[in-house]
Design a protein around this motif. Structure first.
Motif, PDB file in Angstrom:
ATOM      1  N   THR A 136     -12.492   2.343   0.105  1.00  0.00           N
ATOM      2  CA  THR A 136     -12.395   0.879   0.068  1.00  0.00           C
ATOM      3  C   THR A 136     -13.797   0.294  -0.130  1.00  0.00           C
ATOM      4  O   THR A 136     -14.789   1.018   0.003  1.00  0.00           O
ATOM      5  CB  THR A 136     -11.810   0.325   1.379  1.00  0.00           C
ATOM      6  N   THR A 190      -6.645  -0.381  -3.902  1.00  0.00           N
ATOM      7  CA  THR A 190      -5.385   0.130  -4.444  1.00  0.00           C
ATOM      8  C   THR A 190      -5.090  -0.411  -5.843  1.00  0.00           C
ATOM      9  O   THR A 190      -3.956  -0.354  -6.309  1.00  0.00           O
ATOM     10  CB  THR A 190      -4.218  -0.191  -3.478  1.00  0.00           C
ATOM     11  N   ALA A 239      -7.682   6.698  -0.133  1.00  0.00           N
ATOM     12  CA  ALA A 239      -8.577   6.104  -1.134  1.00  0.00           C
ATOM     13  C   ALA A 239      -9.741   5.376  -0.474  1.00  0.00           C
ATOM     14  O   ALA A 239      -9.594   4.803   0.607  1.00  0.00           O
ATOM     15  CB  ALA A 239      -7.792   5.141  -2.026  1.00  0.00           C
ATOM     16  N   SER A 249      -1.998   6.242  -1.411  1.00  0.00           N
ATOM     17  CA  SER A 249      -3.301   5.567  -1.462  1.00  0.00           C
ATOM     18  C   SER A 249      -4.051   5.589  -0.133  1.00  0.00           C
ATOM     19  O   SER A 249      -5.172   5.096  -0.062  1.00  0.00           O
ATOM     20  CB  SER A 249      -3.114   4.099  -1.874  1.00  0.00           C
ATOM     21  N   VAL A 307       0.856  -1.185   0.000  1.00  0.00           N
ATOM     22  CA  VAL A 307       0.000   0.000   0.000  1.00  0.00           C
ATOM     23  C   VAL A 307       0.896   1.240   0.000  1.00  0.00           C
ATOM     24  O   VAL A 307       1.693   1.453   0.917  1.00  0.00           O
ATOM     25  CB  VAL A 307      -0.948   0.026   1.219  1.00  0.00           C
TER      26      VAL A 307
END
Length: 192
Positions: free
Chosen positions: A36, A134, A34, A31, A27
């Motif tokens: 999920t 990701t 970001a 990211s 990761v």
């Protein structure tokens, strides 16, 4: 050991950790914000949740007390990827110890094997969540999926009532065993 009931949680966790640790380690810092597949978590929050699970379930393996009252930001400093790998190793050790799967554990007094299956599921499914968030692929070892299938079906009603699982998602007939497992937890394995 061909019968999934004979597979020990510690052995399954070792395999799951071997699959999950590289996902976490891969990761990128960019990211962390970001989204999920878990609507309530971005990547950073999901990593911190997974850290908390991995640490607290070490105590549960030893019939100790888990403390989920706080989720520290373990991703804030340097070395968190290595720290996660170390904690995952401790989790495997804890659930591989003699007696870890026997009796009951946790505040709810659940069967220890079920509690071990819970952390196995979290490690496996959240690795998929992180990979998906990701832009990477993730396919766990088939032995882990087979070892979880029956347990996930058994715990699903309780997990839905507790808000841990969403409503089951319908999958096509050609869905893989892992896609079916994800669907039971409320994840759409084919959504992008």
């Amino acid at each position: 050991m061909t019968n999934e009931a004979q597979l020990r949680i510690g052995d399954l966790l070792r395999t799951a950790a071997d699959d999950a640790v590289p996902v976490v380690g891969g990761v990128a810092d960019a990211s962390l914000g970001a989204p999920t597949p878990c609507a309530e978590y971005d990547v950073r929050a999901l990593l911190n949740h997974l850290f908390s699970v991995v640490v607290n379930f070490q105590a549960l393996a030893a019939k100790g007390t888990a403390d989920f009252s706080e989720t520290p930001d373990r991703v804030a400093g340097d070395g968190w990827r290595e720290s996660f790998a170390a904690e995952a190793g401790k989790l495997v050790e804890a659930w591989s110890a003699p007696g870890a799967e026997e009796g009951t554990t946790g505040a709810m007094g659940l069967p220890a094997r079920m509690v071990g299956s819970m952390v196995l599921l979290d490690l496996t499914v959240h690795a998929w969540d992180l990979a998906r968030a990701t832009g990477r692929a993730f396919e766990p070892d088939p032995a882990v999926v087979a070892g979880l299938a029956g347990e996930v079906e058994r715990m699903a009603p309780m997990a839905r009532q507790a808000g841990v699982f969403g409503d089951a998602v319908e999958v096509p007939g050609d869905a893989t065993a892992f896609e079916r497992l994800l669907a039971v937890t409320g994840r759409d394995p084919r959504a992008r």
